[in-house]
Scaffold this motif. Sequence first.
Motif, PDB file in Angstrom:
ATOM      1  N   THR A  39       0.825  -1.209   0.000  1.00  0.00           N
ATOM      2  CA  THR A  39       0.000   0.000   0.000  1.00  0.00           C
ATOM      3  C   THR A  39       0.861   1.262   0.000  1.00  0.00           C
ATOM      4  N   PHE A  40       1.911   1.288   0.813  1.00  0.00           N
ATOM      5  CA  PHE A  40       2.746   2.488   0.865  1.00  0.00           C
ATOM      6  C   PHE A  40       3.608   2.630  -0.390  1.00  0.00           C
ATOM      7  N   ILE A  41       4.052   1.535  -0.976  1.00  0.00           N
ATOM      8  CA  ILE A  41       4.763   1.629  -2.256  1.00  0.00           C
ATOM      9  C   ILE A  41       3.822   2.197  -3.313  1.00  0.00           C
ATOM     10  N   TYR A  42       2.611   1.678  -3.362  1.00  0.00           N
ATOM     11  CA  TYR A  42       1.622   2.163  -4.329  1.00  0.00           C
ATOM     12  C   TYR A  42       1.325   3.647  -4.103  1.00  0.00           C
ATOM     13  N   ALA A  43       1.137   4.053  -2.838  1.00  0.00           N
ATOM     14  CA  ALA A  43       0.832   5.455  -2.533  1.00  0.00           C
ATOM     15  C   ALA A  43       1.970   6.375  -2.979  1.00  0.00           C
ATOM     16  N   GLY A  44       3.204   5.966  -2.715  1.00  0.00           N
ATOM     17  CA  GLY A  44       4.352   6.778  -3.136  1.00  0.00           C
ATOM     18  C   GLY A  44       4.450   6.883  -4.644  1.00  0.00           C
ATOM     19  N   LEU A  45       4.310   5.757  -5.338  1.00  0.00           N
ATOM     20  CA  LEU A  45       4.372   5.775  -6.801  1.00  0.00           C
ATOM     21  C   LEU A  45       3.213   6.558  -7.405  1.00  0.00           C
ATOM     22  N   ASP A  46       2.038   6.434  -6.798  1.00  0.00           N
ATOM     23  CA  ASP A  46       0.864   7.163  -7.278  1.00  0.00           C
ATOM     24  C   ASP A  46       1.108   8.671  -7.217  1.00  0.00           C
ATOM     25  N   LYS A  47       1.698   9.141  -6.136  1.00  0.00           N
ATOM     26  CA  LYS A  47       1.990  10.568  -6.009  1.00  0.00           C
ATOM     27  C   LYS A  47       3.040  11.012  -7.024  1.00  0.00           C
ATOM     28  N   THR A  49       3.778   9.765  -9.909  1.00  0.00           N
ATOM     29  CA  THR A  49       3.365   9.673 -11.310  1.00  0.00           C
ATOM     30  C   THR A  49       2.133  10.517 -11.635  1.00  0.00           C
ATOM     31  N   ASP A  50       1.570  11.175 -10.631  1.00  0.00           N
ATOM     32  CA  ASP A  50       0.402  12.030 -10.848  1.00  0.00           C
ATOM     33  C   ASP A  50       0.894  13.434 -11.174  1.00  0.00           C
ATOM     34  N   SER A  51       0.740  13.837 -12.423  1.00  0.00           N
ATOM     35  CA  SER A  51       1.262  15.141 -12.847  1.00  0.00           C
ATOM     36  C   SER A  51       0.562  16.291 -12.135  1.00  0.00           C
ATOM     37  N   ALA A  52      -0.684  16.130 -11.756  1.00  0.00           N
ATOM     38  CA  ALA A  52      -1.403  17.204 -11.071  1.00  0.00           C
ATOM     39  C   ALA A  52      -0.975  17.331  -9.613  1.00  0.00           C
ATOM     40  N   PHE A  53      -0.625  16.236  -8.973  1.00  0.00           N
ATOM     41  CA  PHE A  53      -0.337  16.247  -7.536  1.00  0.00           C
ATOM     42  C   PHE A  53       0.882  17.084  -7.183  1.00  0.00           C
ATOM     43  N   MET A  54       1.951  16.940  -7.919  1.00  0.00           N
ATOM     44  CA  MET A  54       3.214  17.612  -7.594  1.00  0.00           C
ATOM     45  C   MET A  54       3.256  19.044  -8.127  1.00  0.00           C
ATOM     46  N   LYS A  55       2.231  19.810  -7.784  1.00  0.00           N
ATOM     47  CA  LYS A  55       2.189  21.214  -8.186  1.00  0.00           C
ATOM     48  C   LYS A  55       1.786  22.072  -6.994  1.00  0.00           C
ATOM     49  N   ASP A  56       2.173  23.334  -7.068  1.00  0.00           N
ATOM     50  CA  ASP A  56       1.865  24.290  -6.014  1.00  0.00           C
ATOM     51  C   ASP A  56       0.376  24.616  -5.963  1.00  0.00           C
ATOM     52  N   SER A  57      -0.274  24.605  -7.119  1.00  0.00           N
ATOM     53  CA  SER A  57      -1.702  24.928  -7.153  1.00  0.00           C
ATOM     54  C   SER A  57      -2.342  24.233  -8.343  1.00  0.00           C
ATOM     55  N   GLY A  58      -3.657  24.218  -8.330  1.00  0.00           N
ATOM     56  CA  GLY A  58      -4.417  23.571  -9.392  1.00  0.00           C
ATOM     57  C   GLY A  58      -5.175  22.369  -8.846  1.00  0.00           C
ATOM     58  N   ALA A  59      -6.149  21.931  -9.606  1.00  0.00           N
ATOM     59  CA  ALA A  59      -6.983  20.800  -9.192  1.00  0.00           C
ATOM     60  C   ALA A  59      -6.123  19.564  -8.919  1.00  0.00           C
ATOM     61  N   GLY A  60      -6.298  18.986  -7.752  1.00  0.00           N
ATOM     62  CA  GLY A  60      -5.573  17.771  -7.384  1.00  0.00           C
ATOM     63  C   GLY A  60      -4.152  17.997  -6.917  1.00  0.00           C
ATOM     64  N   SER A  61      -3.737  19.237  -6.752  1.00  0.00           N
ATOM     65  CA  SER A  61      -2.348  19.516  -6.360  1.00  0.00           C
ATOM     66  C   SER A  61      -2.169  19.391  -4.849  1.00  0.00           C
ATOM     67  N   ILE A  62      -0.943  19.124  -4.449  1.00  0.00           N
ATOM     68  CA  ILE A  62      -0.599  19.056  -3.032  1.00  0.00           C
ATOM     69  C   ILE A  62      -0.823  20.412  -2.368  1.00  0.00           C
ATOM     70  N   GLY A  63      -0.516  21.487  -3.087  1.00  0.00           N
ATOM     71  CA  GLY A  63      -0.708  22.827  -2.540  1.00  0.00           C
ATOM     72  C   GLY A  63      -2.164  23.119  -2.236  1.00  0.00           C
ATOM     73  N   ASP A  64      -3.050  22.845  -3.193  1.00  0.00           N
ATOM     74  CA  ASP A  64      -4.481  23.085  -2.966  1.00  0.00           C
ATOM     75  C   ASP A  64      -5.035  22.178  -1.869  1.00  0.00           C
ATOM     76  N   MET A  65      -4.556  20.940  -1.813  1.00  0.00           N
ATOM     77  CA  MET A  65      -5.030  20.042  -0.769  1.00  0.00           C
ATOM     78  C   MET A  65      -4.634  20.574   0.612  1.00  0.00           C
ATOM     79  N   ILE A  93       6.931  13.317   1.119  1.00  0.00           N
ATOM     80  CA  ILE A  93       5.928  12.318   1.500  1.00  0.00           C
ATOM     81  C   ILE A  93       6.007  11.120   0.551  1.00  0.00           C
ATOM     82  N   ALA A  94       6.077  11.379  -0.748  1.00  0.00           N
ATOM     83  CA  ALA A  94       6.096  10.290  -1.732  1.00  0.00           C
ATOM     84  C   ALA A  94       7.330   9.402  -1.550  1.00  0.00           C
ATOM     85  N   PHE A  95       8.511   9.999  -1.428  1.00  0.00           N
ATOM     86  CA  PHE A  95       9.727   9.194  -1.249  1.00  0.00           C
ATOM     87  C   PHE A  95       9.751   8.533   0.122  1.00  0.00           C
TER      88      PHE A  95
END
Length: 176
Positions: A39-47, A49-65, A93-95
Motif C-alpha cells: 500500500t505504501f509503495i503504491y501510494a508513493g508511486l501514485d503521487k 506519477t500524478d502530474s497534477a499532484f506535484m504542483k503548487d496549485s491547481g486541481a488535485g495539487s498538493i498545494g491546494d489540498m 511524503i512520496a519518497f
Amino acid sequence: MTHGMHTDTQSPYLNGNRGWRDTAAHYALLPLRVFLGVTFIYAGLDKLTDSAFMKDSGAGSIGDMMRAVKDSAAIPAMVDLALDAPVAFGYAIAFGELAVGIGTLIGLFARLAALGGALISLSLWLTVSWASDPYYYGNDLAYLMAWLPLVLAGAPMLSLDAALRARRRQRTGGYR
C-alpha cells in the motif's frame, strides 16, 4: 522446592514439530507487513506519477489540498510548514512512503520503516483526515494503529532483518 523458572536454552520446536496454531502465530504479522508495504509503495508511486499532484496549485495539487485542510487540521502549524514548499513536501511524503513500503515489504530495518510509516500516518491524521466525522471514517488513524505492531515486533519472519540476524548468530556461534 522448585520454582517455575526455565533454565534450559533449547526451543521446544527445535525438531520442527509445531501445531498449526503455533505456525499461524509465527507468521501472524506477515499479512499486515505485505499489505502495508504494498500500500505504501503504491501510494508513493501514485503521487510521483500524478502530474497534477506535484504542483503548487491547481486541481488535485498538493498545494491546494494543504490549503483546503488548513482550517480543519488539528495542528495547523504542520500545514503551514508544508505550505512553505508544497512541492518539496509532496516529494518528501512520496519518497518517504516508498522507503517505508520497500523497507516493510522486504523486512529491512523493519522497525525503523514501521516507525516511519506510523509517523507519516500520524501526520496525515493530524492534518488531512482530522476533520473526518466520525473519527473512524478517516483511514489515517487506522493505518497508524496498523503500524504499531510492526514497530514493536519488527519483521521476525521472511525478512532481510531475520536473515541478517541468523547470519550474525551463525558467525558468533549462536549466542547473538
